[in-house]
Design a protein around this motif. Structure first.
Motif, PDB file in Angstrom:
ATOM      1  N   THR A  14       1.166  -1.110  -0.056  1.00 43.96           N
ATOM      2  CA  THR A  14      -0.200  -0.020   0.049  1.00 43.96           C
ATOM      3  C   THR A  14       1.226   1.139  -0.534  1.00 43.96           C
ATOM      4  N   GLY A  15      -0.220   2.689   0.041  1.00 45.71           N
ATOM      5  CA  GLY A  15       0.778   3.871  -0.123  1.00 45.71           C
ATOM      6  C   GLY A  15      -0.129   4.862  -0.455  1.00 45.71           C
ATOM      7  N   ARG A  16      -0.203   5.684  -0.428  1.00 44.28           N
ATOM      8  CA  ARG A  16      -1.120   6.892  -0.413  1.00 44.28           C
ATOM      9  C   ARG A  16       0.028   8.275  -0.656  1.00 44.28           C
ATOM     10  N   ILE A  17      -0.863   9.160  -1.223  1.00 45.46           N
ATOM     11  CA  ILE A  17      -0.647  10.877  -1.597  1.00 45.46           C
ATOM     12  C   ILE A  17      -1.479  11.418  -1.140  1.00 45.46           C
ATOM     13  N   ILE A  41       4.771   1.152  -6.706  1.00 47.33           N
ATOM     14  CA  ILE A  41       3.599   2.224  -5.212  1.00 47.33           C
ATOM     15  C   ILE A  41       3.976   3.439  -6.160  1.00 47.33           C
ATOM     16  N   MET A  42       5.159   3.561  -6.047  1.00 45.27           N
ATOM     17  CA  MET A  42       5.979   4.804  -6.319  1.00 45.27           C
ATOM     18  C   MET A  42       5.819   5.525  -7.948  1.00 45.27           C
ATOM     19  N   GLN A  43       5.588   4.616  -8.740  1.00 45.26           N
ATOM     20  CA  GLN A  43       5.223   4.964  -9.779  1.00 45.26           C
ATOM     21  C   GLN A  43       3.564   5.386 -10.138  1.00 45.26           C
ATOM     22  N   ILE A  48      -0.696   9.792 -10.115  1.00 45.47           N
ATOM     23  CA  ILE A  48      -1.953  10.238  -9.395  1.00 45.47           C
ATOM     24  C   ILE A  48      -1.321  12.152  -9.620  1.00 45.47           C
ATOM     25  N   ALA A  49      -0.155  11.926  -9.115  1.00 43.69           N
ATOM     26  CA  ALA A  49       0.314  13.462  -8.564  1.00 43.69           C
ATOM     27  C   ALA A  49       0.020  14.372 -10.120  1.00 43.69           C
ATOM     28  N   HIS A  50       0.612  13.159 -10.926  1.00 47.04           N
ATOM     29  CA  HIS A  50       0.856  13.854 -12.381  1.00 47.04           C
ATOM     30  C   HIS A  50      -1.038  14.155 -12.775  1.00 47.04           C
ATOM     31  N   LYS A  51      -2.353  13.506 -12.051  1.00 48.47           N
ATOM     32  CA  LYS A  51      -3.567  13.742 -12.614  1.00 48.47           C
ATOM     33  C   LYS A  51      -3.908  14.742 -12.239  1.00 48.47           C
ATOM     34  N   ALA A  98       9.993  12.668 -11.270  1.00 53.34           N
ATOM     35  CA  ALA A  98       9.726  11.528 -10.802  1.00 53.34           C
ATOM     36  C   ALA A  98       8.735  10.660 -11.643  1.00 53.34           C
ATOM     37  N   GLU A  99       8.274  11.192 -12.412  1.00 61.47           N
ATOM     38  CA  GLU A  99       7.973  10.183 -13.672  1.00 61.47           C
ATOM     39  C   GLU A  99       8.480   9.567 -14.352  1.00 61.47           C
ATOM     40  N   LYS A 100       9.954   9.902 -14.456  1.00 61.86           N
ATOM     41  CA  LYS A 100      10.836   9.153 -15.605  1.00 61.86           C
ATOM     42  C   LYS A 100      11.618   8.709 -14.345  1.00 61.86           C
ATOM     43  N   ALA A 101      11.564   8.212 -13.504  1.00 63.95           N
ATOM     44  CA  ALA A 101      12.966   7.717 -12.224  1.00 63.95           C
ATOM     45  C   ALA A 101      12.283   6.415 -11.720  1.00 63.95           C
TER      46      ALA A 101
END
Length: 107
Positions: A14-17, A41-43, A48-51, A98-101
């Motif tokens: 699990t993870g959250r933003i 999860i990070m990706q 989600i951050a991008h959206k 972050a998206e490419k990492a």
């Protein structure tokens, strides 16, 4: 975000933003940590951050992992602070970076 095992549909990670871009509460069941599920999860959280049209994401890094996250385009913000007796550093990363990492938290 919740990740389930394909075979038995049991939750394994699990993870959250937050709406402000704070990434937290990433956890992977012990038996699955060698499968690098935290990368997905990070990706997913970056997507989600991008959206959400966020410009940056943030993490609260353990002090001994700051160099690792710096190598992956995160940079420190503010001073070191203590959480439950552990030194932490708030770090940020532009969502475009972050998206490419490729991140692995269980290194």
């Amino acid at each position: 975000m919740l990740v389930c095992d394909d075979k038995n549909q049991e939750p394994i990670a699990t993870g959250r933003i937050s709406p402000q871009g704070e990434i937290s509460r990433i956890a992977v069941v012990m038996g699955y940590r060698n499968e690098k599920i935290d990368k997905f999860i990070m990706q997913g959280l970056f997507r989600i951050a991008h959206k959400l049209m966020l410009k940056e994401v943030f993490i609260s890094s353990p002090l001994d992992k700051v160099d690792y996250f710096t190598q992956h385009d995160f940079y420190p913000i503010g001073s070191v602070y203590m959480v439950a007796g552990m030194p932490k550093q708030r770090m940020a990363c532009a969502i475009s970076n972050a998206e490419k990492a490729k991140y692995y938290l269980n290194n």
